[in-house]
Design an enzyme around this catalytic site. Structure first.
Site, PDB file in Angstrom:
ATOM      1  N   TYR A 144     -19.677 127.779  23.774  1.00 59.10           N
ATOM      2  CA  TYR A 144     -20.359 127.772  25.082  1.00 59.10           C
ATOM      3  C   TYR A 144     -21.552 128.729  25.066  1.00 59.10           C
ATOM      4  O   TYR A 144     -22.653 128.393  25.502  1.00 59.10           O
ATOM      5  CB  TYR A 144     -19.333 128.169  26.145  1.00 59.10           C
ATOM      6  CG  TYR A 144     -19.869 128.437  27.539  1.00 59.10           C
ATOM      7  CD1 TYR A 144     -20.152 127.395  28.418  1.00 59.10           C
ATOM      8  CD2 TYR A 144     -20.057 129.750  27.992  1.00 59.10           C
ATOM      9  CE1 TYR A 144     -20.620 127.656  29.709  1.00 59.10           C
ATOM     10  CE2 TYR A 144     -20.519 130.014  29.271  1.00 59.10           C
ATOM     11  CZ  TYR A 144     -20.794 128.965  30.124  1.00 59.10           C
ATOM     12  OH  TYR A 144     -21.254 129.229  31.395  1.00 59.10           O
ATOM     13  N   ASN A 173     -19.447 137.267  35.605  1.00 56.23           N
ATOM     14  CA  ASN A 173     -18.282 136.578  36.196  1.00 56.23           C
ATOM     15  C   ASN A 173     -18.426 136.408  37.705  1.00 56.23           C
ATOM     16  O   ASN A 173     -18.237 137.383  38.443  1.00 56.23           O
ATOM     17  CB  ASN A 173     -17.009 137.378  35.932  1.00 56.23           C
ATOM     18  CG  ASN A 173     -16.394 137.033  34.615  1.00 56.23           C
ATOM     19  OD1 ASN A 173     -16.922 137.417  33.578  1.00 56.23           O
ATOM     20  ND2 ASN A 173     -15.298 136.292  34.647  1.00 56.23           N
ATOM     21  N   ILE A 188     -10.237 135.233  39.270  1.00 57.67           N
ATOM     22  CA  ILE A 188      -9.864 135.591  40.645  1.00 57.67           C
ATOM     23  C   ILE A 188      -9.362 134.352  41.391  1.00 57.67           C
ATOM     24  O   ILE A 188      -8.310 134.372  42.046  1.00 57.67           O
ATOM     25  CB  ILE A 188     -11.043 136.272  41.369  1.00 57.67           C
ATOM     26  CG1 ILE A 188     -11.291 137.650  40.730  1.00 57.67           C
ATOM     27  CG2 ILE A 188     -10.781 136.403  42.872  1.00 57.67           C
ATOM     28  CD1 ILE A 188     -12.482 138.416  41.274  1.00 57.67           C
ATOM     29  N   GLU A 272     -13.057 134.569  23.970  1.00 65.29           N
ATOM     30  CA  GLU A 272     -13.196 135.437  25.150  1.00 65.29           C
ATOM     31  C   GLU A 272     -13.689 136.817  24.712  1.00 65.29           C
ATOM     32  O   GLU A 272     -13.180 137.399  23.755  1.00 65.29           O
ATOM     33  CB  GLU A 272     -11.850 135.597  25.861  1.00 65.29           C
ATOM     34  CG  GLU A 272     -11.253 134.303  26.385  1.00 65.29           C
ATOM     35  CD  GLU A 272     -11.851 133.859  27.722  1.00 65.29           C
ATOM     36  OE1 GLU A 272     -12.560 134.656  28.355  1.00 65.29           O
ATOM     37  OE2 GLU A 272     -11.608 132.697  28.107  1.00 65.29           O
TER      38      GLU A 272
HETATM   39  P1  NAD Z   1     -19.111 124.475  38.468  1.00 66.77           P
HETATM   40  O1  NAD Z   1     -18.309 123.784  37.416  1.00 66.77           O
HETATM   41  O2  NAD Z   1     -18.499 124.661  39.810  1.00 66.77           O
HETATM   42  O3  NAD Z   1     -20.525 123.755  38.639  1.00 66.77           O
HETATM   43  C1  NAD Z   1     -21.117 122.970  37.627  1.00 66.77           C
HETATM   44  C2  NAD Z   1     -21.460 121.629  38.237  1.00 66.77           C
HETATM   45  O4  NAD Z   1     -22.095 120.817  37.235  1.00 66.77           O
HETATM   46  C3  NAD Z   1     -20.227 120.856  38.719  1.00 66.77           C
HETATM   47  O5  NAD Z   1     -20.423 120.484  40.074  1.00 66.77           O
HETATM   48  C4  NAD Z   1     -20.149 119.636  37.806  1.00 66.77           C
HETATM   49  O6  NAD Z   1     -19.647 118.506  38.496  1.00 66.77           O
HETATM   50  C5  NAD Z   1     -21.601 119.487  37.383  1.00 66.77           C
HETATM   51  N1  NAD Z   1     -21.780 118.812  36.084  1.00 66.77           N
HETATM   52  C6  NAD Z   1     -21.079 119.022  34.944  1.00 66.77           C
HETATM   53  N2  NAD Z   1     -21.537 118.213  33.971  1.00 66.77           N
HETATM   54  C7  NAD Z   1     -22.558 117.485  34.516  1.00 66.77           C
HETATM   55  C8  NAD Z   1     -23.423 116.479  34.010  1.00 66.77           C
HETATM   56  N3  NAD Z   1     -23.347 116.049  32.738  1.00 66.77           N
HETATM   57  N4  NAD Z   1     -24.351 115.945  34.838  1.00 66.77           N
HETATM   58  C9  NAD Z   1     -24.439 116.354  36.147  1.00 66.77           C
HETATM   59  N5  NAD Z   1     -23.641 117.313  36.673  1.00 66.77           N
HETATM   60  C10 NAD Z   1     -22.713 117.861  35.856  1.00 66.77           C
HETATM   61  O7  NAD Z   1     -19.565 125.879  37.832  1.00 66.77           O
HETATM   62  P2  NAD Z   1     -20.349 127.105  38.469  1.00 66.77           P
HETATM   63  O8  NAD Z   1     -19.468 128.267  38.335  1.00 66.77           O
HETATM   64  O9  NAD Z   1     -20.911 126.751  39.780  1.00 66.77           O
HETATM   65  O10 NAD Z   1     -21.521 127.291  37.391  1.00 66.77           O
HETATM   66  C11 NAD Z   1     -22.879 126.970  37.677  1.00 66.77           C
HETATM   67  C12 NAD Z   1     -23.742 127.450  36.515  1.00 66.77           C
HETATM   68  O11 NAD Z   1     -23.638 128.862  36.373  1.00 66.77           O
HETATM   69  C13 NAD Z   1     -23.386 126.847  35.172  1.00 66.77           C
HETATM   70  O12 NAD Z   1     -24.560 126.539  34.452  1.00 66.77           O
HETATM   71  C14 NAD Z   1     -22.625 127.959  34.470  1.00 66.77           C
HETATM   72  O13 NAD Z   1     -22.714 127.862  33.061  1.00 66.77           O
HETATM   73  C15 NAD Z   1     -23.314 129.181  35.028  1.00 66.77           C
HETATM   74  N6  NAD Z   1     -22.454 130.373  35.013  1.00 66.77           N
HETATM   75  C16 NAD Z   1     -21.362 130.466  35.811  1.00 66.77           C
HETATM   76  C17 NAD Z   1     -20.566 131.607  35.777  1.00 66.77           C
HETATM   77  C18 NAD Z   1     -19.350 131.778  36.640  1.00 66.77           C
HETATM   78  O14 NAD Z   1     -18.696 132.832  36.550  1.00 66.77           O
HETATM   79  N7  NAD Z   1     -18.987 130.838  37.483  1.00 66.77           N
HETATM   80  C19 NAD Z   1     -20.888 132.661  34.900  1.00 66.77           C
HETATM   81  C20 NAD Z   1     -21.996 132.523  34.087  1.00 66.77           C
HETATM   82  C21 NAD Z   1     -22.780 131.382  34.160  1.00 66.77           C
END
Ligand code: NAD
Length: 310
Positions: A144, A173, A188, A272
């Site tokens: 990832y 996070n 969480i 991790e």
């Molecule tokens: P999430 O899984 O809730 O949101 C991701 C969204 O992308 C989902 O709604 C999913 O349906 C959509 N998706 C997945 N594959 C897809 C595709 N091929 N085409 C169209 N849509 C697609 O996750 P999140 O926590 O809201 O994360 C949002 C962004 O933030 C991501 O890029 C993630 O890598 C980044 N991020 C999140 C965290 C965290 O702690 N949540 C930390 C670091 C980075």
């Protein structure tokens, strides 16, 4: 606020994405959401936004979603370090190739700001729980993280040549209400879900791994600040700047929800990081970002999950 009028938010039906969509609509922007609903939920998308159900890897869908757009927030991704260890092809297909497909579609379209949601997972593991600046070694220990790092580099390189104001935000996070509780999401949300169901939280490894837990409101605030400032080529950490161990989270949530319960322990999964804490000096100085919570605050997560059918 800004000179921008119409945003595309990929992944806008997901956890962070839907909070961002609300904030952008509240600031008077038109918003298009592109999401395949693989994790996100249609009900998350506010009525004021235009919703396109589709895949970021599909050129026709992406072209349709970009109609009239002058700023892009690319959040669509498979958000799971653990799933990427076995499923690295699928991870790279969506998280890298999906990003490149979107980038290609930005060529010559008049988009002036393109923000990529990246991750703390791009960094090398840190042996001590000290904040890492953006200049810290990028040597991901998960597929990832590898895909996110490659996506960042393409975003900055190709995005600059296209003149789309490429900006990278490395989220740490993120917690808050509205996270879909899949087995891979934030600790969480998973702990609250289990405790509300009367089950012990499962702590991986010794639980002394430390993370930077940052509230989704702060992630959204930082993302909006990136829209309000000229940031072409910038890379920013977005976190709280504060280390908290998984054991501390488990203890605090048990005290709050099911006093006396003991956590279970399980082997630490591969990929991790031991420690991941953001040094937020750069975004503080450049954008005036300030995290809003002095400590990890679960109240709105618990309230949200109590209301939602589990
Ligand atoms: P999430 O899984 O809730 O949101 C991701 C969204 O992308 C989902 O709604 C999913 O349906 C959509 N998706 C997945 N594959 C897809 C595709 N091929 N085409 C169209 N849509 C697609 O996750 P999140 O926590 O809201 O994360 C949002 C962004 O933030 C991501 O890029 C993630 O890598 C980044 N991020 C999140 C965290 C965290 O702690 N949540 C930390 C670091 C980075």
């Amino acid at each position: 606020m800004s000179t921008y009028e119409h945003a595309l938010v990929t992944g806008g039906a997901g956890f962070i994405g839907h909070h961002l969509v609300h904030s952008l609509l509240g600031r008077g922007l038109s918003v298009t959401v592109l999401d395949d609903l693989s994790v996100g939920m249609r009900a998350n998308v506010p009525a004021g936004a235009t919703f396109i159900e589709g895949d970021v890897r599909d050129p026709g869908t992406v072209a349709q979603a970009l109609a009239g757009v002058d700023c892009v927030f690319h959040l669509a991704a498979i958000v799971s370090i653990r799933a990427s260890v076995d499923g690295f092809l699928r991870d790279a297909d969506v998280n890298l190739m999906g990003t490149l497909n979107l980038l290609e579609a930005l060529r010559g379209r008049g988009v002036r700001k393109a923000v990529l949601a990246s991750s703390m997972a791009v960094y090398a593991d840190s042996p001590r729980p000290v904040p890492v600046p953006e200049s810290y070694l990028t040597a991901p220990i998960s597929p990832y993280g590898v895909a996110k790092l490659a996506a960042e580099q393409y975003w900055l390189l190709i995005g600059s040549s296209f003149g789309v104001g490429p900006t990278v935000l490395r989220f740490f996070n993120t917690y808050g209400p509205g996270q879909t509780p899949t087995p891979y999401v934030g600790v969480i949300t998973i702990f609250v879900e289990r405790l509300l169901a009367g089950k012990s939280p499962v702590v991986y490894g010794d639980g002394e791994q430390r993370r930077d837990f940052v509230h989704v409101d702060d992630i959204v605030a930082a993302t909006v600040l990136a829209l309000e400032h000229e940031t072409p080529g910038a890379v920013f950490n977005v976190g709280s700047g504060r280390p908290t161990s998984v054991n501390e989270i488990a203890t605090a949530l048990i005290r709050e929800l099911t006093p006396g319960m003991k956590p279970e322990n399980a082997a630490a999964p591969p990929g991790e990081m031991r420690n991941a804490i953001a040094d937020i000096s750069l975004i503080r100085e450049a954008l005036g970002y300030e995290p809003s919570r002095p400590a990890v605050d679960f109240a709105d997560v618990i309230a949200y999950m109590r209301d939602e059918p589990q």
